[in-house]
Design a protein around this motif. Structure first.
Motif, short mmCIF file in Angstrom:
data_model
loop_
_atom_site.label_atom_id
_atom_site.label_comp_id
_atom_site.label_asym_id
_atom_site.label_seq_id
_atom_site.Cartn_x
_atom_site.Cartn_y
_atom_site.Cartn_z
N HIS A 157 32.47 30.32 38.35
CA HIS A 157 32.83 31.73 38.50
C HIS A 157 34.35 31.91 38.54
CE1 HIS A 157 28.64 32.74 39.73
NE2 HIS A 157 28.99 33.92 39.28
N ASN A 158 34.75 33.15 38.34
CA ASN A 158 36.14 33.55 38.57
C ASN A 158 36.30 33.98 40.03
OD1 ASN A 158 37.59 33.32 36.07
ND2 ASN A 158 36.35 35.01 35.27
N PRO A 159 37.53 34.02 40.54
CA PRO A 159 37.77 34.52 41.90
C PRO A 159 37.30 35.96 42.06
CG PRO A 159 39.71 33.40 41.06
CD PRO A 159 38.76 33.54 39.90
N ARG A 160 37.00 36.34 43.29
CA ARG A 160 36.49 37.68 43.60
C ARG A 160 37.41 38.78 43.07
NH1 ARG A 160 36.10 37.01 48.87
NH2 ARG A 160 34.04 36.08 48.71
N SER A 161 38.72 38.57 43.17
CA SER A 161 39.67 39.60 42.73
C SER A 161 39.55 39.88 41.23
CB SER A 161 41.10 39.17 43.05
OG SER A 161 41.40 37.93 42.42
N TYR A 220 29.80 41.34 32.85
CA TYR A 220 29.68 40.72 31.53
C TYR A 220 30.96 39.98 31.13
CZ TYR A 220 29.12 40.58 26.42
OH TYR A 220 29.05 40.19 25.11
N GLU A 221 32.10 40.58 31.41
CA GLU A 221 33.37 40.02 30.92
C GLU A 221 34.10 39.14 31.95
OE1 GLU A 221 35.63 43.40 29.70
OE2 GLU A 221 34.49 43.66 27.82
N ASP A 222 33.93 39.43 33.25
CA ASP A 222 34.80 38.82 34.25
C ASP A 222 34.12 37.88 35.24
OD1 ASP A 222 36.88 40.32 33.15
OD2 ASP A 222 36.52 42.00 34.52
N ALA A 223 32.80 37.77 35.20
CA ALA A 223 32.11 36.97 36.23
C ALA A 223 32.44 35.49 36.13
CB ALA A 223 30.60 37.18 36.14
N HIS A 224 32.51 34.95 34.91
CA HIS A 224 32.59 33.51 34.74
C HIS A 224 33.91 33.05 34.12
CE1 HIS A 224 28.17 34.37 34.69
NE2 HIS A 224 28.22 33.44 35.62
N ASP A 225 34.28 31.83 34.50
CA ASP A 225 35.49 31.19 33.98
C ASP A 225 35.08 30.31 32.79
OD1 ASP A 225 37.75 29.71 33.48
OD2 ASP A 225 38.08 29.08 35.55
N TYR A 226 35.06 30.91 31.61
CA TYR A 226 34.57 30.20 30.43
C TYR A 226 35.49 29.05 30.02
CZ TYR A 226 31.36 34.10 30.04
OH TYR A 226 30.38 35.03 30.29
N GLN A 227 36.78 29.20 30.26
CA GLN A 227 37.70 28.13 29.90
C GLN A 227 37.41 26.86 30.69
OE1 GLN A 227 39.64 28.78 27.33
NE2 GLN A 227 40.38 26.66 27.26
N ASP A 282 35.31 31.47 47.94
CA ASP A 282 36.19 32.15 46.99
C ASP A 282 37.45 31.31 46.71
OD1 ASP A 282 36.68 34.36 45.27
OD2 ASP A 282 38.17 35.14 46.66
N GLU A 283 37.20 30.05 46.37
CA GLU A 283 38.32 29.16 46.06
C GLU A 283 37.90 28.11 45.04
OE1 GLU A 283 39.26 27.66 49.95
OE2 GLU A 283 37.93 25.92 49.72
N TYR A 284 38.91 27.62 44.30
CA TYR A 284 38.64 26.60 43.29
C TYR A 284 38.30 25.27 43.96
CZ TYR A 284 40.32 29.76 39.70
OH TYR A 284 40.47 30.83 38.84
N ARG A 302 36.58 38.96 39.41
CA ARG A 302 35.18 39.34 39.15
C ARG A 302 34.94 40.83 39.36
NH1 ARG A 302 33.91 35.27 42.68
NH2 ARG A 302 32.71 36.66 44.04
N TYR A 303 35.58 41.40 40.39
CA TYR A 303 35.31 42.78 40.77
C TYR A 303 36.44 43.74 40.43
CZ TYR A 303 31.46 40.74 43.44
OH TYR A 303 30.32 40.07 43.81
N ARG A 304 37.32 43.34 39.54
CA ARG A 304 38.47 44.21 39.23
C ARG A 304 38.04 45.52 38.56
NH1 ARG A 304 41.65 41.16 34.24
NH2 ARG A 304 39.84 40.80 32.90
N LYS A 305 36.88 45.54 37.94
CA LYS A 305 36.36 46.77 37.34
C LYS A 305 35.37 47.48 38.27
CE LYS A 305 36.78 45.30 32.48
NZ LYS A 305 37.20 43.88 32.65
N GLY A 306 35.18 46.93 39.47
CA GLY A 306 34.24 47.52 40.43
C GLY A 306 33.02 46.63 40.63
N LYS A 307 32.47 46.65 41.83
CA LYS A 307 31.36 45.77 42.17
C LYS A 307 30.06 46.11 41.44
CE LYS A 307 32.69 43.91 46.65
NZ LYS A 307 32.26 43.63 48.04
N GLU A 308 29.95 47.34 40.93
CA GLU A 308 28.73 47.71 40.21
C GLU A 308 28.96 47.82 38.71
OE1 GLU A 308 26.58 51.02 41.75
OE2 GLU A 308 26.66 50.33 43.82
N SER A 309 30.12 47.39 38.25
CA SER A 309 30.46 47.52 36.83
C SER A 309 29.70 46.50 35.99
CB SER A 309 31.96 47.31 36.63
OG SER A 309 32.26 47.20 35.24
N ALA A 310 28.92 46.99 35.04
CA ALA A 310 28.21 46.10 34.12
C ALA A 310 29.19 45.39 33.20
CB ALA A 310 27.21 46.91 33.29
N ARG A 311 30.18 46.12 32.71
CA ARG A 311 31.18 45.50 31.84
C ARG A 311 31.98 44.45 32.60
NH1 ARG A 311 31.57 44.65 26.59
NH2 ARG A 311 30.76 46.75 26.24
N GLY A 312 32.24 44.71 33.87
CA GLY A 312 32.94 43.73 34.68
C GLY A 312 32.14 42.45 34.86
#
Length: 200
Positions: A63-67, A81-88, A116-118, A69-79
């Motif tokens: 996962h990505n850090p909480r900051s 889809y795009e920000d939940a996981h650390d694909y790199q 919430d840490e690496y 993951r939720y930068r588009k809001g905790k209920e954001s579907a686009r968030g």
């Protein structure tokens, strides 16, 4: 019927052992709460019963850090889809090292969601005949799909998955209704983005 299906899929995976000189990377994807983790676990057990070295992994350990993951809001579907996981990290620490040009030094986790840490761990050495069963909602995005040697998509109706998922997450969200709302507003709209944009 299900047992037969699991056995057939396991046999297909084992056929890849004859063709590949690196660990087999099996991806199991599907919409959120489709049953992919259950299927992946059953498949791993079947392969282990046939004396194969199996490693279970999930994109949910990347996962990505909480900051973020939720930068588009905790209920954001686009968030989601795009920000939940650390694909790199998912690619560099798990998928690429196991591939034909990899060194077989892998990690199955990069982030501790609760803290919430690496996570910094020494890489593990894979055997060249190891089988990795990896599950995740968005596994077959275009930037990832070629990094799997076999791809399995667990197809489930949204209504069925929503009920299953809301029951599973009731404790986490405080009530069935709140959990169902998250599936309606965040998880399943994100899954529809995935289906529309990547046709997994």
């Amino acid at each position: 019927m299900r047992k037969q299906l699991i056995t057939e899929v396991a046999n297909r995976i084992l056929q890849l052992n004859l063709k590949l000189s690196h660990p087999i990377r099996v991806g199991v994807s599907g919409i959120t709460a489709s049953g992919k983790t259950t299927f992946a676990n059953e498949l791993a057990v079947e392969l282990q019963m046939q004396n194969n070295h199996v490693v279970r992994a999930s994109i949910d350990q990347f996962h990505n850090p909480r900051s973020l993951r939720y930068r588009k809001g905790k209920e954001s579907a686009r968030g989601y889809y795009e920000d939940a996981h650390d694909y790199q990290s998912f690619k560099e620490k798990l998928l690429l090292p196991l591939g034909p040009t990899g060194n077989f030094h892998y990690q199955t986790i990069s982030f501790d969601l609760e803290k919430d840490e690496y996570v910094l761990l020494d890489p593990i050495q894979a055997k060249n005949d190891s089988i990795f069963i990896i599950d995740g909602t968005f596994l077959f995005k275009k930037e990832l799909i070629k990094l799997f040697d076999l791809k399995i998509f667990v197809q489930t109706e949204f209504a069925v998955a929503r009920v299953r998922g809301a029951k599973r997450e009731t404790a986490a969200f405080g009530s069935y209704e709140k959990a169902e709302k998250m599936f309606l507003n965040r998880y399943h709209p994100a899954s529809k983005f995935y289906l529309d944009e990547h046709a997994p």
